[in-house]
Motif scaffolding. Structure first.
Motif: not given
Ligand SMILES: Nc1ncnc2c1ncn2[C@@H]1O[C@H](COP(=O)(O)OP(=O)(O)OP(=O)(O)O)[C@@H](O)[C@H]1O
Ligand SMILES: [Mg+2]
Lengths: 271, 380
Positions: A173, A165, A169-171
């Motif tokens: 991802d 994160l 990153c998105t959660p």
């Protein structure tokens, strides 16, 4: 190491005989040349040949395979999601109840699960067939996947996800590119377990299957009522082989990833 | 002959009223259950600062970092980044990168891919990513290990990869949680200078946690000394060292001799501390007003205590004692001198002469002396 004693040897032999003698007899008699299942008439593989010429059995095998693949895949997706939420979702209201409820179907008598599913399908007007078996098997095997995956997730270092994160990153991802590759062995062994369970389920399938969708266990069960034929022995032997393969592979994958992790950790600690 | 009258530009935005801090903690409290990890903390950190958090284990350093990175939310109070409340901003949207105390390297990715991880999720073009990763590898001297997995490298190497990964994206704010603890002294020094260099070049703001006070002294523009979730003192390394505001800070940073006694005014910011019967009072300074008779602690650094065979004529403070122990530390020696009261005072001398012909040995009677500006009087 404890010393090997006669007592241990005897109990081991007794236990394993009890467990595996029936299967052993079945396997041996599947290679029986004669028509009578109880009398040995020389080694032959002719029943296997006959089995592969029997269209009804082949159809049932095809149904079973499709049901197994679909339901185990679905169960793996749902089971992994459920495990993730239970382990990672933080403390939300009703979490304990939910995690308990997730595992309830394991101990629930299959007859009850089967009956309730049947009632549900009738209520929503879903025709019995392949789809209903897939749904039933998904419900039933999903909790097994959850158990396997959540036991891996518990030991998963959450700071890895945080690092992902942190690096943008998105959660989703982060889950896809960090968590999933790391817990993959557990997910795969969960899938194999689900597939195996689906393959040999008789109770649920007999509740929710329709006339056009007979699975192998149902087929075997109904065939046996008309008399045990050596063909059934052959079929059962094949199923034993597949199930054994699935279970052993699942446990090997799990064990290997555990020992690998232990080794990595030891190496990390030693350096 | 005209002297060049260039006044050096001192970097001290915290003294400048017009400067806006990049990070502001406003009365931040963080509780885990009923345990208070951060206790009503207010703090300003300015752009381009190299801010060091120093404190004993469990005092809340990592918690501060995690709140800045977005993994913990403050129970009370607000944290502003660039003037905006950051509580609604998720970690992946913050212009902040953190190096984890536990490194948190991705075990399934190679060293190279670990460093490239964040870059791949930015708008950086592919070919630039490669160059940037290689640059980071060079910086941390990990070029040879680019293809290895994290479990195939040593602890110190892992730490360097974690550092490289957090530096790669060149964020506005970098949080380093004990970035150099596992490195040997030489590599640590080199990396410290690399970090300072990066900071100089990119203007990144650094917040660094360290257990190594020497490191904090070397790299930091300001140091915050913490205890039990509270800031005890926030000041430049020199100020922390020379004028600690409390016994806790004096004791935490470097070595110090502490002598308790009663204060008495001696004009200006000078005070006399009577500390034992029949001993001359110790003269020292304190910027704060102290009432006569207050119980205080006189703090004096070992390197500011001179040691001599005869009583120095014009020293502000002189005490006699016997050499109790000598610790030889290569470039310096520390003499432990026992006073008649039984208290042991440390005096440090640099070893300019050979060990064989040093002046003093065990049981020698010696005089310790120090000026009245060297000693600090502490009330807390
Ligand atoms: N998730 C948590 N739940 C409960 N308590 C926590 C949690 N995280 C931290 N703490 C507690 O908060 C306090 C501060 O922890 P923190 O990790 O910030 O310490 P630290 O200053 O970084 O210590 P160290 O130097 O050992 O890394 C500790 O007492 C710790 O036990
Ligand atoms: Mg910490």
């Amino acid at each position: 190491m404890r010393r090997f004693s006669w007592f241990n040897a005897t109990s081991l032999t007794l236990g394993f005989t009890f467990l595996y003698l029936p299967m052993l007899i079945l396997i041996v008699y599947s290679f029986n040349g004669g028509r009578n299942v109880a009398i040995w008439a020389g080694f032959s593989t002719k029943w296997y040949g006959e089995l592969f010429r029997d269209k009804a059995f082949l159809d049932a095998a095809w149904v079973t395979l499709r049901v197994g693949l679909m339901s185990s895949t679905l169960a793996t997706i749902l089971g992994t999601m459920a495990a993730y939420v239970i382990v990672r979702g933080g403390r939300f209201k009703g979490r304990t109840v939910m995690s308990g409820m997730l595992y309830a179907p394991i101990v629930m008598p299959e007859v009850i699960t089967g009956l309730s599913l049947l009632l549900l399908f009738i209520a929503i007007g879903l025709d019995r067939g392949l789809v209903t078996i897939v749904l039933a098997h998904t419900t039933f095997t999903m909790c097994f996947v959850s158990v396997v995956v959540s036991s891996r997730l518990v030991t998963f270092d959450q700071s890895l996800e945080e690092a992902a994160l942190d690096l943008g990153c998105t959660p989703w991802d982060a889950f896809k590119s960090v968590t999933l590759p790391i817990i993959a062995p557990a997910v795969i062994s969960g899938w194999l377990l689900a597939f195996t369970l689906s393959l040999d389920d008789l109770v649920l399938a007999s509740f929710v299957s329709g006339p056009s969708s007979t699975t192998l266990p149902i087929k075997i069960f109904s065939a046996v009522r008309l008399g045990v034929s050596p063909k059934i022995n052959a079929l059962s032997t094949i199923m034993i082989a597949i199930v054994a393969f699935g279970v052993i592979t699942a446990s090997l994958i799990n064990k290997r990833s555990v020992t690998k992790r232990l080794r990595d950790e030891q190496e990390a600690a030693a350096s | 002959m005209a002297q060049p009258s260039k006044t050096p530009v001192v970097f001290a935005p915290w003294e400048d009223e017009t400067q806006k801090p990049i990070i502001q903690f406003k009365n931040v409290t963080k509780r885990f259950g009923n345990f208070t990890a951060i206790d009503n903390l207010s703090l300003d950190i300015f752009e381009r600062e190299f801010f060091a958090l120093l404190g004993p284990s469990g005092c809340g350093k990592t918690t501060i970092m995690r709140m800045l990175a977005g993994f913990e939310t403050a129970t009370e109070g607000t944290i502003l980044l660039g003037g905006k409340d950051i509580s609604p901003v998720p970690p992946n949207k913050r212009p902040v990168n953190m190096m984890f105390q536990s490194y948190a390297l991705f075990p399934h990715l190679s060293v190279w891919d670990n460093i490239a991880f964040g870059l791949r999720r930015s708008s950086m073009p592919k070919d630039e990513i490669g160059a940037r990763v290689d640059e980071m590898l060079r910086l941390t001297r990990m070029e040879k290990f680019a293809k290895r997995k994290p479990h195939q490298i040593s602890g110190g190497q892992r730490q360097r990869v974690a550092l490289a990964r957090s530096l790669a994206k060149a964020p506005k704010l970098l949080l380093l949680d004990e970035p150099l603890g596992a490195l040997d002294k030489k590599l640590r020094h080199d990396t410290q200078f690399e970090l300072m260099d990066i900071q100089e070049k990119t203007g990144t703001t650094f917040v660094i946690v360290t257990h190594d006070q020497e490191e904090a002294m070397t790299v930091a523009s300001r140091v915050a000394v913490m205890d039990h979730g509270k800031l005890i003192q926030v000041a430049t390394p020199a100020a922390i060292y020379e004028t600690p505001n409390s016994v806790y800070v004096a004791d935490f940073i470097g070595e110090v001799n502490l002598i308790e006694g009663n204060a008495k005014k001696a004009g200006g910011d000078k005070y006399e501390v009577s500390w034992a019967e029949g001993q001359a009072a110790l003269r020292g300074s304190c910027p704060r007003e102290i009432a006569d008779g207050t119980r205080v602690t006189y703090a004096i650094r070992p390197e500011k205590v001179a040691i001599s065979a005869d009583k120095p004529k014009d020293a502000a403070n002189a005490i006699q004692g016997t050499v109790h122990d000598i610790a030889y530390l290569g470039n310096i020696s520390t003499y432990h001198v026992m006073l008649p009261t039984g208290q042991v005072i440390k005096a440090q001398e640099s070893n300019t002469r050979r060990l064989a012909n040093r002046h003093f040995t065990w049981e020698d009677k010696v005089w310790l002396s120090f000026t009245d500006t060297a000693g600090v009087i502490l009330t807390e």
